[in-house]
Scaffold this motif. Sequence first.
Motif, PDB file in Angstrom:
ATOM      1  N   HIS A  12      54.116  17.448  14.335  1.00 20.44           N
ATOM      2  CA  HIS A  12      53.979  18.650  13.512  1.00 20.44           C
ATOM      3  C   HIS A  12      52.570  18.771  12.946  1.00 20.44           C
ATOM      4  O   HIS A  12      51.785  17.822  12.974  1.00 20.44           O
ATOM      5  CB  HIS A  12      55.013  18.676  12.381  1.00 20.44           C
ATOM      6  CG  HIS A  12      54.906  17.558  11.389  1.00 20.44           C
ATOM      7  ND1 HIS A  12      55.601  16.376  11.510  1.00 20.44           N
ATOM      8  CD2 HIS A  12      54.191  17.443  10.241  1.00 20.44           C
ATOM      9  CE1 HIS A  12      55.320  15.591  10.482  1.00 20.44           C
ATOM     10  NE2 HIS A  12      54.454  16.205   9.703  1.00 20.44           N
ATOM     11  N   GLU A  58      54.818  22.275   9.398  1.00 18.06           N
ATOM     12  CA  GLU A  58      55.402  21.765   8.154  1.00 18.06           C
ATOM     13  C   GLU A  58      54.619  22.369   6.989  1.00 18.06           C
ATOM     14  O   GLU A  58      53.443  22.079   6.810  1.00 18.06           O
ATOM     15  CB  GLU A  58      55.284  20.229   8.106  1.00 18.06           C
ATOM     16  CG  GLU A  58      55.762  19.610   6.800  1.00 18.06           C
ATOM     17  CD  GLU A  58      55.565  18.092   6.758  1.00 18.06           C
ATOM     18  OE1 GLU A  58      54.444  17.622   7.033  1.00 18.06           O
ATOM     19  OE2 GLU A  58      56.544  17.389   6.451  1.00 18.06           O
ATOM     20  N   HIS A  82      47.403  17.868   7.374  1.00 20.43           N
ATOM     21  CA  HIS A  82      47.458  16.710   8.279  1.00 20.43           C
ATOM     22  C   HIS A  82      48.015  17.087   9.643  1.00 20.43           C
ATOM     23  O   HIS A  82      48.667  18.120   9.802  1.00 20.43           O
ATOM     24  CB  HIS A  82      48.268  15.569   7.666  1.00 20.43           C
ATOM     25  CG  HIS A  82      49.731  15.854   7.459  1.00 20.43           C
ATOM     26  ND1 HIS A  82      50.228  16.445   6.309  1.00 20.43           N
ATOM     27  CD2 HIS A  82      50.817  15.628   8.246  1.00 20.43           C
ATOM     28  CE1 HIS A  82      51.545  16.552   6.408  1.00 20.43           C
ATOM     29  NE2 HIS A  82      51.931  16.079   7.573  1.00 20.43           N
ATOM     30  N   GLU A 132      49.141  11.640  10.335  1.00 26.70           N
ATOM     31  CA  GLU A 132      50.440  10.998  10.069  1.00 26.70           C
ATOM     32  C   GLU A 132      50.987  10.502  11.404  1.00 26.70           C
ATOM     33  O   GLU A 132      50.995  11.265  12.380  1.00 26.70           O
ATOM     34  CB  GLU A 132      51.398  12.032   9.454  1.00 26.70           C
ATOM     35  CG  GLU A 132      52.789  11.491   9.165  1.00 26.70           C
ATOM     36  CD  GLU A 132      53.720  12.549   8.553  1.00 26.70           C
ATOM     37  OE1 GLU A 132      53.353  13.734   8.510  1.00 26.70           O
ATOM     38  OE2 GLU A 132      54.834  12.165   8.141  1.00 26.70           O
TER      39      GLU A 132
HETATM   40 CO    CO Z   1      54.046  15.570   7.748  1.00 23.24          CO
END
Ligand code: CO
Length: 143
Positions: A12, A58, A82, A132
């Motif tokens: 994501h 997200e 991110h 991430e």
């Molecule tokens: Co995330």
Amino acid sequence: MSGELPGTKIDHLGIAVKSIAQARAFYEALGLRVTHEETVEHERVKTAMLPVGESRVELLEPTEEDSPVGKFLAKRGEGMHHVALQVEDITAAMERLKALGARFISDEVKVGAGGHLYFFVHPSSAGGVLVEIVQPAAESTHG
Ligand code: CO
């Protein structure tokens, strides 16, 4: 270390927003839908997931101004927060990044809601991007 880590893909894109209620309209106008919303208490953030193909957007809305995403908004405004890469073996991914001397936001793998595993790599080790690394919960990898 080199060699492929099979199954790696973009899980994501995390986007910091002041208000999920306002930001979601843009994506919904493109036909995307929020399929999951939750508040992650220990990160002090509300999240909304919108699937895009095999990846997701997200949206991240801080619940407190001095939270990590709240500080990000104060400093940089809304925007890309991110990039999340999905791996099949998060331990192997962390070992490889440790061998490379990468800096982490926290040095251990954390368990997210729903049982997925994750950790964050500091932007100074990833071309200025907060990364991430995610390993889905066991049941969803066999779906
Ligand atoms: Co995330």
